[in-house]
Motif scaffolding. Structure first.
Motif, mmCIF file in Angstrom:
data_model
loop_
_atom_site.group_PDB
_atom_site.id
_atom_site.type_symbol
_atom_site.label_atom_id
_atom_site.label_comp_id
_atom_site.label_asym_id
_atom_site.label_seq_id
_atom_site.Cartn_x
_atom_site.Cartn_y
_atom_site.Cartn_z
ATOM 1 N N THR A 77 0.830 -1.203 0.000
ATOM 2 C CA THR A 77 0.000 0.000 0.000
ATOM 3 C C THR A 77 0.863 1.252 0.000
ATOM 4 O OG1 THR A 77 -1.796 -1.145 1.142
ATOM 5 C CG2 THR A 77 -1.795 1.251 1.252
ATOM 6 N N VAL A 78 0.398 2.243 -0.723
ATOM 7 C CA VAL A 78 1.036 3.553 -0.714
ATOM 8 C C VAL A 78 -0.007 4.572 -0.275
ATOM 9 C CG1 VAL A 78 0.540 3.987 -3.168
ATOM 10 C CG2 VAL A 78 2.416 5.211 -2.029
ATOM 11 N N TYR A 79 0.452 5.574 0.465
ATOM 12 C CA TYR A 79 -0.421 6.619 0.979
ATOM 13 C C TYR A 79 0.041 7.975 0.463
ATOM 14 C CZ TYR A 79 -1.367 2.856 4.309
ATOM 15 O OH TYR A 79 -1.680 1.644 4.875
ATOM 16 N N LEU A 80 -0.915 8.892 0.381
ATOM 17 C CA LEU A 80 -0.588 10.276 0.066
ATOM 18 C C LEU A 80 -1.355 11.153 1.046
ATOM 19 C CD1 LEU A 80 1.049 12.063 -1.913
ATOM 20 C CD2 LEU A 80 -1.090 12.381 -3.185
ATOM 21 N N GLN A 81 -0.611 11.806 1.940
ATOM 22 C CA GLN A 81 -1.203 12.752 2.882
ATOM 23 C C GLN A 81 -1.225 14.120 2.214
ATOM 24 O OE1 GLN A 81 -2.513 12.225 5.999
ATOM 25 N NE2 GLN A 81 -3.073 14.394 6.065
ATOM 26 N N LEU A 82 -2.414 14.672 2.104
ATOM 27 C CA LEU A 82 -2.595 15.973 1.457
ATOM 28 C C LEU A 82 -2.967 16.993 2.534
ATOM 29 C CD1 LEU A 82 -3.508 13.636 -0.609
ATOM 30 C CD2 LEU A 82 -4.585 15.466 -1.877
ATOM 31 N N ASP A 83 -2.104 17.946 2.790
ATOM 32 C CA ASP A 83 -2.348 18.994 3.769
ATOM 33 C C ASP A 83 -2.356 20.357 3.079
ATOM 34 O OD1 ASP A 83 -0.190 17.157 5.962
ATOM 35 O OD2 ASP A 83 -2.378 17.220 6.034
ATOM 36 N N SER A 84 -2.932 21.333 3.796
ATOM 37 C CA SER A 84 -2.991 22.709 3.270
ATOM 38 C C SER A 84 -3.539 22.722 1.851
ATOM 39 C CB SER A 84 -1.605 23.347 3.315
ATOM 40 O OG SER A 84 -1.077 23.352 4.625
ATOM 41 N N LEU A 85 -4.630 22.027 1.647
ATOM 42 C CA LEU A 85 -5.184 21.880 0.308
ATOM 43 C C LEU A 85 -5.682 23.206 -0.254
ATOM 44 C CD1 LEU A 85 -6.922 18.461 0.784
ATOM 45 C CD2 LEU A 85 -5.327 19.007 -1.047
ATOM 46 N N LYS A 86 -5.538 23.334 -1.560
ATOM 47 C CA LYS A 86 -5.954 24.530 -2.288
ATOM 48 C C LYS A 86 -6.979 24.128 -3.348
ATOM 49 C CE LYS A 86 -1.205 26.301 -1.946
ATOM 50 N NZ LYS A 86 -0.027 26.774 -2.717
ATOM 51 N N PRO A 87 -7.819 25.047 -3.767
ATOM 52 C CA PRO A 87 -8.782 24.710 -4.833
ATOM 53 C C PRO A 87 -8.106 24.152 -6.085
ATOM 54 C CG PRO A 87 -9.399 26.768 -3.801
ATOM 55 C CD PRO A 87 -8.060 26.379 -3.222
ATOM 56 N N GLU A 88 -6.919 24.615 -6.387
ATOM 57 C CA GLU A 88 -6.213 24.115 -7.571
ATOM 58 C C GLU A 88 -5.695 22.688 -7.421
ATOM 59 O OE1 GLU A 88 -5.639 26.969 -5.911
ATOM 60 O OE2 GLU A 88 -3.499 27.460 -5.853
ATOM 61 N N ASP A 89 -5.833 22.112 -6.229
ATOM 62 C CA ASP A 89 -5.499 20.699 -6.039
ATOM 63 C C ASP A 89 -6.647 19.779 -6.467
ATOM 64 O OD1 ASP A 89 -3.866 21.620 -2.994
ATOM 65 O OD2 ASP A 89 -2.909 21.107 -4.902
ATOM 66 N N THR A 90 -7.784 20.374 -6.812
ATOM 67 C CA THR A 90 -8.922 19.577 -7.259
ATOM 68 C C THR A 90 -8.559 18.786 -8.511
ATOM 69 O OG1 THR A 90 -10.569 21.078 -6.331
ATOM 70 C CG2 THR A 90 -11.268 19.705 -8.183
ATOM 71 N N ALA A 91 -8.735 17.462 -8.437
ATOM 72 C CA ALA A 91 -8.358 16.591 -9.539
ATOM 73 C C ALA A 91 -8.747 15.156 -9.205
ATOM 74 C CB ALA A 91 -6.852 16.657 -9.789
ATOM 75 N N VAL A 92 -8.661 14.310 -10.209
ATOM 76 C CA VAL A 92 -8.709 12.870 -9.960
ATOM 77 C C VAL A 92 -7.273 12.424 -9.701
ATOM 78 C CG1 VAL A 92 -9.261 10.594 -10.878
ATOM 79 C CG2 VAL A 92 -10.742 12.550 -11.408
ATOM 80 N N TYR A 93 -7.072 11.759 -8.593
ATOM 81 C CA TYR A 93 -5.741 11.307 -8.204
ATOM 82 C C TYR A 93 -5.601 9.822 -8.526
ATOM 83 C CZ TYR A 93 -4.680 15.696 -5.914
ATOM 84 O OH TYR A 93 -4.407 17.022 -5.666
ATOM 85 N N TYR A 94 -4.543 9.516 -9.266
ATOM 86 C CA TYR A 94 -4.286 8.150 -9.716
ATOM 87 C C TYR A 94 -3.030 7.597 -9.063
ATOM 88 C CZ TYR A 94 -7.551 9.161 -13.532
ATOM 89 O OH TYR A 94 -8.663 9.503 -14.268
#
Length: 115
Positions: A77-94
Motif C-alpha cells: 500500500t502507498v499513501y498520500l497525505q494531502l495537507d494545506s489543500l488549495k482549490p487548484e489541487d482539485t483533480a482525480v488522483y491516480y
C-alpha cells in the motif's frame, strides 16, 4: 493479475487535509516504485509524488511541503497525505505501481477542494 485500487478522496475545504490510500493485490513480484499522479478537468495527467523501494521520495514542486508520500510494503500500500489543500489541487488522483518493470494504474479517486 495485479489490481490497484485507490480510496480516500472526497470534498474538503481549502486549508483542509485528506489521506489517500492505494492498495495492490494479485502480486507475484515485489513493487519497485509507487507513485501518485493527478488529472484536473481538461488537463493532462501530471506527476505528484513517488517513493521507490528504498524509501526515497520525490515530489512535484507545486506540492512540496504540503503532500507526503509513504509506503507500507507489508500491505502493498502507498499513501498520500494531502495537507494545506488549495482549490487548484482539485483533480482525480491516480496511483501507479511498478511491478516487474510494468506500470499498473488504479481507477482514480476524486479530490475536490472548495474555496
Amino acid at each position: 493479475q495485479v489490481q490497484v485500487v485507490e480510496s480516500g478522496g472526497g470534498l474538503v475545504q481549502a486549508g483542509g487535509s485528506l489521506r489517500l490510500s492505494c492498495a495492490a493485490s494479485g502480486l507475484s513480484f515485489g513493487i519497485s516504485a509507487m507513485a501518485w499522479y493527478r488529472q484536473a478537468p481538461g488537463k493532462q495527467r501530471d506527476f505528484v509524488a513517488v517513493v521507490d523501494d528504498g524509501g526515497s521520495t520525490d515530489y512535484a514542486d507545486h506540492v512540496k511541503g504540503r503532500f507526503t508520500i509513504t509506503r507500507d510494503n507489508a500491505k502493498n500500500t502507498v499513501y498520500l497525505q494531502l495537507d494545506s489543500l488549495k482549490p487548484e489541487d482539485t483533480a482525480v488522483y491516480y496511483c501507479k505501481m511498478v511491478v516487474n518493470y510494468v506500470a499498473v494504474w488504479g481507477q482514480g479517486t476524486l479530490v475536490t477542494v472548495s474555496s
